[in-house]
Design an enzyme around this catalytic site. Structure first.
Site, PDB file in Angstrom:
ATOM      1  CB  SER A 216      -0.518   1.978   4.803  1.00  0.00           C
ATOM      2  OG  SER A 216       0.683   1.952   4.074  1.00  0.00           O
ATOM      3  NE  ARG A 217      -2.855   0.067  10.911  1.00  0.00           N
ATOM      4  CZ  ARG A 217      -1.720  -0.564  11.220  1.00  0.00           C
ATOM      5  NH1 ARG A 217      -0.617   0.121  11.404  1.00  0.00           N
ATOM      6  NH2 ARG A 217      -1.688  -1.886  11.337  1.00  0.00           N
TER       7      ARG A 217
ATOM      8  CG  ASN B 163      -2.053   1.050   1.020  1.00  0.00           C
ATOM      9  OD1 ASN B 163      -2.295   1.855   1.902  1.00  0.00           O
ATOM     10  ND2 ASN B 163      -2.691   1.075  -0.124  1.00  0.00           N
TER      11      ASN B 163
ATOM     12  CG  HIS C 182       5.986   2.869   1.545  1.00  0.00           C
ATOM     13  ND1 HIS C 182       4.633   3.072   1.564  1.00  0.00           N
ATOM     14  CD2 HIS C 182       6.274   2.129   2.642  1.00  0.00           C
ATOM     15  CE1 HIS C 182       4.108   2.474   2.620  1.00  0.00           C
ATOM     16  NE2 HIS C 182       5.083   1.904   3.298  1.00  0.00           N
TER      17      HIS C 182
END
Ligand code: PAF
Length: 280
Positions: free
Chosen positions: A186-187, A32, A37
């Site tokens: 990602s959350r 994700n 990243h």
């Protein structure tokens, strides 16, 4: 970009690079992928000749009732992003490639793993340390890159590498933020548009506390108390807000110079963490 699933294929690719003297960097992820990243991949390219990215949603770092089953899995988009970013190899193992069904070994960094996020998520950092140690053994990289956003995770990994003499350079990379200040995660995808606006206040609380410490007017306990109140009033359910020594995450004293403020809070169903590092 070369995509492999098994450790044997991974080792063959890395061995071929090593035989020509190339340096290898690893970016471990759970997929994700977002700009945070990709910043790790970019930094990895500066550190090494070849960049391996792993995508593995690691079951052992999720507690009972946490979001392992619903954790966003976005395989196609992730591959496209990594291709565009110029990663050399994607290692995307299955659970059985990573864990033997009767695996008996856990890596546990005592003390550090049971404070802060570890207190609310028992076993989380054992899961992280174990999988990262295994990924290091599978890839055998020269360096590995982790986001500073997960500061406690980074400290656990640095401590594990030191204590177990693992020959991997650990590089922490600056948190990438949205224009509101919200740390990329990602959350964040779990947040509604309204919650996203509120979520940015976590970073505001951290910056406010940092500025109050630099102004030198209040004891740390009072700074923590006010930050917790600020978060509560903004609509969060705060978990912790702590003024810590950067080197070992113990509670900071007035003489400590290198500090990190660590915070975690729930907004609706989403647990957010963030931190700021600074010198006094
Ligand atoms: O930060 C993460 O995404 C994970 O905790 C990590 C380091 C990839 C281990 O599963």
């Amino acid at each position: 970009m070369h995509i492999v699933k098994t450790v044997a294929e991974l080792r063959a690719a890395v061995k071929a690079w090593r035989s020509t003297g190339q340096r290898v960097a690893l970016v471990p992820t759970m997929g994700n992928l977002h700009a945070g990243h990709l910043a790790l991949v970019q930094e990895a390219q500066k550190q090494a000749d070849r960049v391996v990215v792993s995508i593995f949603v690691n079951p052992t770092q999720f507690g009972v009732g946490e979001d392992f089953a619903s954790y966003p899995r976005t395989e196609q988009e992730d591959r496209q992003k990594l291709n565009a970013a110029g990663a050399d190899l994607l290692f995307q193992p299955t659970i059985t490639d990573v864990y033997a069904p009767d695996a008996k070994t856990i890596v546990s960094v005592s003390g550090l793993s049971t404070q802060y996020c570890g207190a609310s998520r028992p076993g989380h950092f054992d899961g992280v340390a174990t999988v990262v140690c295994k990924l290091f053994n599978m890839v055998q990289p020269d360096s590995a890159l982790f986001g500073l956003k997960d500061f406690q995770q980074l400290t656990v990994i640095r401590t594990m590498v030191r204590d177990l003499n693992i020959p991997v350079d650990i590089i922490g990379v600056e948190t990438v933020r949205e224009s509101s200040g919200l740390a990329m995660s990602s959350r964040n995808g779990y947040l509604s548009a309204e919650e996203k606006t509120v979520a940015a206040k976590l970073y505001q609380a951290l910056c406010g506390a940092r500025d109050a410490i630099l102004a030198g007017q209040l004891p740390y306990q009072e700074i923590e108390r006010r930050a917790l109140l600020f978060l509560q009033q903004a609509g969060f359910q705060p978990d912790y807000f702590s003024v810590c020594r950067r080197c070992d995450l113990q509670k900071a004293g007035e003489d400590d110079i290198e500090l990190v403020l660590l915070a975690a809070a729930k907004l609706g169903k989403t647990r957010l963490i963030d931190n700021v590092c600074f010198s006094r």
